[in-house]
Design a protein around this motif. Structure first.
Motif, short mmCIF file in Angstrom:
data_model
loop_
_atom_site.label_atom_id
_atom_site.label_comp_id
_atom_site.label_asym_id
_atom_site.label_seq_id
_atom_site.Cartn_x
_atom_site.Cartn_y
_atom_site.Cartn_z
N ASP A 102 -8.84 -10.41 -13.07
CA ASP A 102 -8.01 -9.41 -12.41
C ASP A 102 -7.18 -10.11 -11.34
OD1 ASP A 102 -8.86 -7.32 -13.93
OD2 ASP A 102 -10.22 -6.48 -12.43
N ALA A 103 -5.87 -9.91 -11.39
CA ALA A 103 -4.97 -10.59 -10.46
C ALA A 103 -3.97 -9.60 -9.87
CB ALA A 103 -4.22 -11.72 -11.17
N PHE A 104 -3.26 -10.04 -8.85
CA PHE A 104 -2.29 -9.20 -8.16
C PHE A 104 -1.10 -8.91 -9.07
CE2 PHE A 104 0.97 -8.30 -4.87
CZ PHE A 104 0.27 -7.36 -4.13
N HIS A 105 -0.28 -7.95 -8.68
CA HIS A 105 0.93 -7.60 -9.43
C HIS A 105 1.80 -8.84 -9.67
CE1 HIS A 105 0.56 -3.17 -8.74
NE2 HIS A 105 -0.07 -3.57 -7.65
N PRO A 106 2.49 -8.88 -10.79
CA PRO A 106 3.42 -9.99 -11.03
C PRO A 106 4.57 -10.03 -10.02
CG PRO A 106 2.87 -8.89 -13.09
CD PRO A 106 2.32 -8.04 -11.99
N TYR A 107 4.87 -8.88 -9.40
CA TYR A 107 5.95 -8.81 -8.41
C TYR A 107 5.41 -8.19 -7.13
CZ TYR A 107 10.30 -7.32 -6.13
OH TYR A 107 11.33 -7.13 -5.23
N ARG A 108 5.68 -8.83 -6.01
CA ARG A 108 5.23 -8.32 -4.71
C ARG A 108 6.43 -7.77 -3.95
NH1 ARG A 108 5.15 -10.37 0.37
NH2 ARG A 108 5.79 -12.44 -0.39
N PHE A 109 6.34 -6.51 -3.55
CA PHE A 109 7.43 -5.89 -2.79
C PHE A 109 7.47 -6.45 -1.37
CE2 PHE A 109 7.12 -2.90 -6.24
CZ PHE A 109 8.43 -2.44 -6.40
N SER A 110 8.65 -6.50 -0.82
CA SER A 110 8.86 -7.02 0.53
C SER A 110 8.01 -6.25 1.54
CB SER A 110 10.34 -6.90 0.91
OG SER A 110 10.55 -7.33 2.24
N GLY A 111 7.35 -7.00 2.42
CA GLY A 111 6.54 -6.38 3.46
C GLY A 111 5.09 -6.17 3.08
N VAL A 112 4.74 -6.39 1.81
CA VAL A 112 3.35 -6.23 1.37
C VAL A 112 2.62 -7.56 1.53
CG1 VAL A 112 1.81 -5.73 -0.56
CG2 VAL A 112 3.91 -4.40 -0.26
N ASP A 113 1.53 -7.55 2.28
CA ASP A 113 0.69 -8.73 2.44
C ASP A 113 -0.31 -8.75 1.30
OD1 ASP A 113 -0.99 -10.78 3.14
OD2 ASP A 113 -1.60 -9.95 5.08
N ALA A 114 -0.09 -9.63 0.32
CA ALA A 114 -0.93 -9.64 -0.87
C ALA A 114 -2.38 -9.96 -0.55
CB ALA A 114 -0.38 -10.64 -1.89
N GLY A 115 -2.63 -10.64 0.56
CA GLY A 115 -3.99 -11.01 0.90
C GLY A 115 -4.75 -9.94 1.66
N ALA A 116 -4.08 -8.86 2.04
CA ALA A 116 -4.71 -7.81 2.83
C ALA A 116 -5.53 -6.88 1.95
CB ALA A 116 -3.66 -7.01 3.59
N LEU A 117 -6.54 -6.25 2.55
CA LEU A 117 -7.38 -5.30 1.84
C LEU A 117 -6.53 -4.11 1.38
CD1 LEU A 117 -10.33 -4.69 1.03
CD2 LEU A 117 -10.55 -3.42 3.17
N GLY A 118 -6.65 -3.75 0.11
CA GLY A 118 -5.90 -2.62 -0.43
C GLY A 118 -4.47 -2.94 -0.79
N SER A 119 -4.12 -4.23 -0.84
CA SER A 119 -2.73 -4.61 -1.08
C SER A 119 -2.25 -4.25 -2.48
CB SER A 119 -2.55 -6.11 -0.85
OG SER A 119 -3.41 -6.87 -1.68
N GLY A 120 -3.16 -4.23 -3.46
CA GLY A 120 -2.76 -3.86 -4.81
C GLY A 120 -2.26 -2.43 -4.88
N GLY A 121 -3.00 -1.52 -4.23
CA GLY A 121 -2.58 -0.13 -4.19
C GLY A 121 -1.32 0.06 -3.37
#
Length: 447
Positions: free
Chosen positions: A303-322
């Protein structure tokens, strides 16, 4: 009655057959035929059964490394012995069960034939045990039990990777060997803090492991007798290679969630494959323990993060996927309202995701991908289940606005050129994967 020779005298040997204690669903392991060795004045149990048979001393680890010599010599002391025959026999080796989920939905989501081998000098959080059944001749005292971890990969030659446990049986099992009946033992088969892993083999090359259980006893004359039996094979799980960024909640108190198969470890170690994946959330639990998924039992599901990260989203933060998914919802709402910036963001998401998915599809060891379908949005009837996958696959999404008029979001990029691929099909876009991407690997390459 059967008369057998034990040392210089004949002793009456009455073999008592152990009664198997096997809970429902427990695997019954077979193995090699037990044998009785004759000793020539050994100084210790190690001289009776050589744990390094088939092991290149220049490779791998020292089988006895990690064991306290003072403790093992005391608990497994065997005095000089005369040659003799023995009816001592290991009759069965049965593994314990990996803890199941209390949820009926995931009650079967665990595998008993997986065992996790920690990194060098680290220990398991959850310990696994083997129930060992044996025949003990009359007049013989069981003095020592040794459990060796074997490399049972094809063509490996069954070398010993490490002696995991070596101790005399006790009532409390404090040193890893507990007597649970006259003819049954519970023995530790994994690594604790006092006996950490010293296994140095390459995870990608150790694809099967097993256990060799050796019993040592002394008869009334002090003659040392021995027996051993090998378990059936297990599939090893290894901590994933270092160097990957993570996201989501960790599960370290229950053994971690980044255990991968031998094949997956090798695949993830290749730089080109590593570049295909965003941040990783989880793979498998320790010993394939349930993580709350219906899959993730073999160490090959990532299970991995989204292929695209929106600006301002910290991928390492808790709940970042949602949070990233919610940003997609917000951008799509704006696009529905004819907002150009919203349309731009959704278009960037679709193009970047298509590119990443295409590269994963091109890797022949990637056999299945799951990703976001898009769910209904409370208070906004324009969103129906599947809106996100429609935008990604076709580049368009038709909806009905508040005036009951038919409208459309057109990204202007046309249909996806890989829309007919067999790795992520229309049904593989799922609402339970709105907040992450799932990548399943297989050692067998796709055609």
């Amino acid at each position: 009655m059967t008369l057998r020779r034990l040392g210089p005298r004949r002793l009456l040997a009455v073999a008592v057959t152990a009664v198997a204690v096997i809970s429902a669903g427990t695997l019954q392991l077979g193995g090699a035929t037990a044998w009785a060795a004759t000793a020539a004045s050994p100084e210790s149990p190690d001289e009776l059964l050589d744990p390094e048979e088939g092991l290149d001393p220049d490779e791998g680890s020292d089988p006895g490394e990690g064991l306290d010599p003072d403790t093992t010599e005391k608990d497994c002391d065997v005095s000089d012995a005369e040659p003799g025959e023995s009816a001592l026999e290991v009759t069965a080796i049965t593994p314990d069960r990996v803890p199941r989920s209390t949820s009926p939905k995931y009650a079967k989501a665990a595998r008993d034939d997986r065992v996790s081998i920690p990194r060098l000098n680290e220990a398991n959080v959850q310990q696994r045990y083997l129930t060992v059944e044996y025949l003990l001749p009359t007049g013989v005292e069981l003095t020592c039990v040794r459990v060796d971890l074997l490399n049972t990969s094809p063509q490996a030659g069954r070398p010993v990777l490490q002696t995991v446990t070596r101790a005399a049986p006790t009532a409390d099992g404090g040193e890893g060997v507990k007597s649970i009946g006259r003819d049954e033992l519970k023995v530790r088969a994994t690594f604790d803090e006092q006996h950490p892993s010293k296994v140095k083999g390459k995870p990608s090359e150790v694809t099967r492991v097993g256990y060799r259980v050796s019993l040592f006893g002394k008869d009334r004359d002090g003659t040392v007798i021995t027996a051993r039996k090998d378990s059936a094979d297990f599939f090893p799980l290894w901590r994933m290679p270092a160097g990957f960024d993570r996201y989501g909640q960790r599960d370290d108190k229950r053994g971690g969630d980044d255990w991968c198969s031998s094949f997956a470890h090798g695949w993830l170690s290749v730089a080109a494959n590593k570049a295909l994946l965003p941040r990783i959330n989880d793979i498998s639990g320790e010993h394939a323990r349930n993580l709350g998924h219906g899959t993730h039992l073999t160490g090959n599901d990532i299970d991995a993060f989204h292929p695209y990260r929106f600006s301002g989203v910290d991928a390492g933060a808790l709940g970042s996927g949602g949070l990233n998914y919610n940003r997609l919802v917000a951008a799509t709402k704006a696009a529905m309202n004819a907002d150009e910036d919203g349309l731009r963001q959704v278009t960037e998401w679709a193009e970047a995701t298509r590119t990443r998915l295409g590269k994963l599809i091109d890797n022949k060891n990637v056999v299945r991908i799951y990703y976001a379908a898009g769910s209904q949005v409370k208070g906004d009837a324009r969103f129906v289940t599947g809106w996100a996958s429609a935008l990604l696959r076709t580049g368009r999404y038709e909806f009905t606005d508040a005036k009951k008029e038919s409208k459309e979001v057109d990204l202007g990029i046309g249909a996806w050129s890989r829309i007919d691929n067999q790795v992520i099909r229309a049904k593989d876009f799922r609402t339970d994967h709105n907040d992450h991407i799932h990548v399943a690997l297989s050692e067998t390459r796709r055609k």
